[in-house]
Write a protein that holds these residues in place. Structure first.
Motif, PDB file in Angstrom:
ATOM      1  N   CYS A  65       0.827  -1.213   0.000  1.00 13.22           N
ATOM      2  CA  CYS A  65       0.000   0.000   0.000  1.00 13.22           C
ATOM      3  C   CYS A  65       0.861   1.262   0.000  1.00 13.22           C
ATOM      4  N   SER A  66       0.439   2.225  -0.775  1.00 10.62           N
ATOM      5  CA  SER A  66       1.116   3.518  -0.801  1.00 10.62           C
ATOM      6  C   SER A  66       1.053   4.170   0.572  1.00 10.62           C
ATOM      7  N   GLY A  67       2.109   4.862   0.936  1.00 15.00           N
ATOM      8  CA  GLY A  67       2.114   5.611   2.184  1.00 15.00           C
ATOM      9  C   GLY A  67       1.548   7.015   2.026  1.00 15.00           C
ATOM     10  N   ASP A  68       1.204   7.376   0.797  1.00 14.57           N
ATOM     11  CA  ASP A  68       0.673   8.711   0.516  1.00 14.57           C
ATOM     12  C   ASP A  68      -0.796   8.775   0.950  1.00 14.57           C
ATOM     13  N   HIS A  69      -1.124   9.724   1.796  1.00 21.11           N
ATOM     14  CA  HIS A  69      -2.486   9.827   2.334  1.00 21.11           C
ATOM     15  C   HIS A  69      -3.524  10.226   1.296  1.00 21.11           C
ATOM     16  N   LYS A  70      -3.101  10.617   0.112  1.00 20.44           N
ATOM     17  CA  LYS A  70      -4.108  10.927  -0.909  1.00 20.44           C
ATOM     18  C   LYS A  70      -4.830   9.646  -1.360  1.00 20.44           C
ATOM     19  N   TYR A  71      -4.278   8.457  -0.992  1.00 17.83           N
ATOM     20  CA  TYR A  71      -4.921   7.190  -1.319  1.00 17.83           C
ATOM     21  C   TYR A  71      -5.682   6.601  -0.134  1.00 17.83           C
ATOM     22  N   GLU A  72      -5.872   7.400   0.887  1.00 18.16           N
ATOM     23  CA  GLU A  72      -6.562   6.935   2.090  1.00 18.16           C
ATOM     24  C   GLU A  72      -7.975   6.426   1.789  1.00 18.16           C
ATOM     25  N   PHE A  73      -8.599   6.948   0.748  1.00 20.87           N
ATOM     26  CA  PHE A  73      -9.943   6.494   0.378  1.00 20.87           C
ATOM     27  C   PHE A  73      -9.942   5.020  -0.041  1.00 20.87           C
ATOM     28  N   CYS A  74      -8.770   4.463  -0.347  1.00 18.67           N
ATOM     29  CA  CYS A  74      -8.649   3.043  -0.724  1.00 18.67           C
ATOM     30  C   CYS A  74      -8.513   2.128   0.497  1.00 18.67           C
ATOM     31  N   TRP A  75      -8.265   2.679   1.668  1.00 17.26           N
ATOM     32  CA  TRP A  75      -7.989   1.877   2.856  1.00 17.26           C
ATOM     33  C   TRP A  75      -9.075   0.851   3.165  1.00 17.26           C
ATOM     34  N   PRO A  76     -10.373   1.185   3.026  1.00 14.69           N
ATOM     35  CA  PRO A  76     -11.378   0.164   3.341  1.00 14.69           C
ATOM     36  C   PRO A  76     -11.206  -1.115   2.499  1.00 14.69           C
ATOM     37  N   ALA A  77     -10.925  -0.963   1.222  1.00 15.77           N
ATOM     38  CA  ALA A  77     -10.709  -2.146   0.366  1.00 15.77           C
ATOM     39  C   ALA A  77      -9.422  -2.869   0.730  1.00 15.77           C
ATOM     40  N   MET A  78      -8.414  -2.098   1.109  1.00 13.17           N
ATOM     41  CA  MET A  78      -7.135  -2.704   1.463  1.00 13.17           C
ATOM     42  C   MET A  78      -7.249  -3.561   2.715  1.00 13.17           C
ATOM     43  N   ARG A  79      -7.998  -3.104   3.703  1.00 12.88           N
ATOM     44  CA  ARG A  79      -8.065  -3.852   4.964  1.00 12.88           C
ATOM     45  C   ARG A  79      -9.126  -4.951   4.959  1.00 12.88           C
ATOM     46  N   ARG A  80     -10.055  -4.906   4.013  1.00 11.87           N
ATOM     47  CA  ARG A  80     -11.131  -5.900   3.972  1.00 11.87           C
ATOM     48  C   ARG A  80     -10.549  -7.306   3.848  1.00 11.87           C
ATOM     49  N   ASP A  81     -10.942  -8.174   4.765  1.00 12.81           N
ATOM     50  CA  ASP A  81     -10.552  -9.592   4.788  1.00 12.81           C
ATOM     51  C   ASP A  81      -9.050  -9.815   4.961  1.00 12.81           C
ATOM     52  N   ALA A  82      -8.335  -8.828   5.483  1.00  7.96           N
ATOM     53  CA  ALA A  82      -6.895  -9.003   5.723  1.00  7.96           C
ATOM     54  C   ALA A  82      -6.682  -9.945   6.904  1.00  7.96           C
ATOM     55  N   HIS A  83      -5.667 -10.797   6.776  1.00  4.34           N
ATOM     56  CA  HIS A  83      -5.305 -11.726   7.850  1.00  4.34           C
ATOM     57  C   HIS A  83      -4.142 -11.200   8.687  1.00  4.34           C
ATOM     58  N   GLY A  84      -3.400 -10.246   8.139  1.00  2.00           N
ATOM     59  CA  GLY A  84      -2.252  -9.715   8.857  1.00  2.00           C
ATOM     60  C   GLY A  84      -1.822  -8.371   8.299  1.00  2.00           C
ATOM     61  N   VAL A  85      -1.067  -7.649   9.118  1.00  2.00           N
ATOM     62  CA  VAL A  85      -0.572  -6.329   8.725  1.00  2.00           C
ATOM     63  C   VAL A  85       0.929  -6.279   8.993  1.00  2.00           C
ATOM     64  N   ILE A  86       1.674  -5.852   7.984  1.00  3.42           N
ATOM     65  CA  ILE A  86       3.116  -5.656   8.102  1.00  3.42           C
ATOM     66  C   ILE A  86       3.364  -4.147   8.069  1.00  3.42           C
ATOM     67  N   PHE A  87       3.878  -3.624   9.164  1.00  2.00           N
ATOM     68  CA  PHE A  87       4.204  -2.201   9.253  1.00  2.00           C
ATOM     69  C   PHE A  87       5.677  -2.036   8.897  1.00  2.00           C
ATOM     70  N   VAL A  88       5.974  -1.080   8.027  1.00  2.00           N
ATOM     71  CA  VAL A  88       7.359  -0.823   7.613  1.00  2.00           C
ATOM     72  C   VAL A  88       7.671   0.642   7.878  1.00  2.00           C
ATOM     73  N   TYR A  89       8.845   0.881   8.446  1.00  5.05           N
ATOM     74  CA  TYR A  89       9.286   2.258   8.638  1.00  5.05           C
ATOM     75  C   TYR A  89      10.807   2.280   8.602  1.00  5.05           C
ATOM     76  N   ASN A  90      11.358   3.470   8.493  1.00  9.17           N
ATOM     77  CA  ASN A  90      12.802   3.665   8.615  1.00  9.17           C
ATOM     78  C   ASN A  90      13.039   4.984   9.333  1.00  9.17           C
ATOM     79  N   GLU A  91      14.263   5.228   9.698  1.00 11.38           N
ATOM     80  CA  GLU A  91      14.598   6.447  10.442  1.00 11.38           C
ATOM     81  C   GLU A  91      14.356   7.713   9.621  1.00 11.38           C
TER      82      GLU A  91
END
Length: 192
Positions: A65-91
């Motif tokens: 998933c894009s980290g750009d918040h302009k795609y936040e409207f896509c989040w409901p479809a992205m999370r639907r039926d998800a079994h897990g979430v991988i969070f990625v970050y760097n310094e």
């Protein structure tokens, strides 16, 4: 076994696509930064995912998933039926603690997922620090955290990912077993 849907989220430029490509053995490993537009779905098979009962082959959908918040409207479809979430970050990610906490609230707290369905990957492409910074919000206290560099410690990342998949597959199997037991119990009650 159904397809395991995993959502990869994090701030812009955190390394989500690099990690997703690596885990999926995708050939698209470009050294130049290209922001993801919306979401990319990588489909692949993971071999030898360990459960309590057996080693399985699992079909994976990795939603990068894009980290750009302009795609936040896509989040409901992205999370639907998800079994897990991988969070990625760097310094280098600006304000990553707040952003990760917001993503955790949306993708985990507002769903039936819990901390055992998540993992945090600290992406360190320069291999500057062997461990992830301890600056994560307390929200992530019960979430597995892994420092990774696909060039230097890629095999370790793959092993950690296999372990994570094993946890998810076991959880999914336990849920399926419980549902089947409930159906059997309901049918026994109907027969009596």
């Amino acid at each position: 076994m159904q397809v395991l849907k995993l959502v990869v989220v994090g701030p812009v430029g955190a390394g989500k696509s690099t990690i997703s490509n690596f885990l999926a053995d995708a050939t698209e490993m470009s050294p130049e930064y290209r922001p993801t537009k919306g979401v990319r779905i990588l489909e692949f098979e993971a071999q030898n995912c360990g459960t309590k009962a057996a080693r399985l082959k699992v079909d994976i959908e990795l939603w990068d998933c894009s980290g750009d918040h302009k795609y936040e409207f896509c989040w409901p479809a992205m999370r639907r039926d998800a079994h897990g979430v991988i969070f990625v970050y760097n310094e280098k990610s600006q304000d990553y603690p707040r952003e990760l906490e917001q993503l955790y609230d949306y993708f985990v707290n507002q769903t039936r997922l819990g901390p055992n369905a998540c993992v945090v990957l600290y992406f360190d492409p320069e291999n500057d620090s062997p461990e992830a910074p301890k600056k994560l919000p307390s929200t992530f206290a019960k979430v597995a955290q892994v420092s990774c560099n696909v060039q230097e410690s890629g095999e370790k990342l793959k092993r950690d990912f296999q372990s994570y998949l094993g946890t998810l597959v076991t959880r999914l199997q336990e849920h399926t077993d419980q549902e089947e037991n409930n159906i059997v119990e309901d049918n026994i009650l109907l027969v009596k």
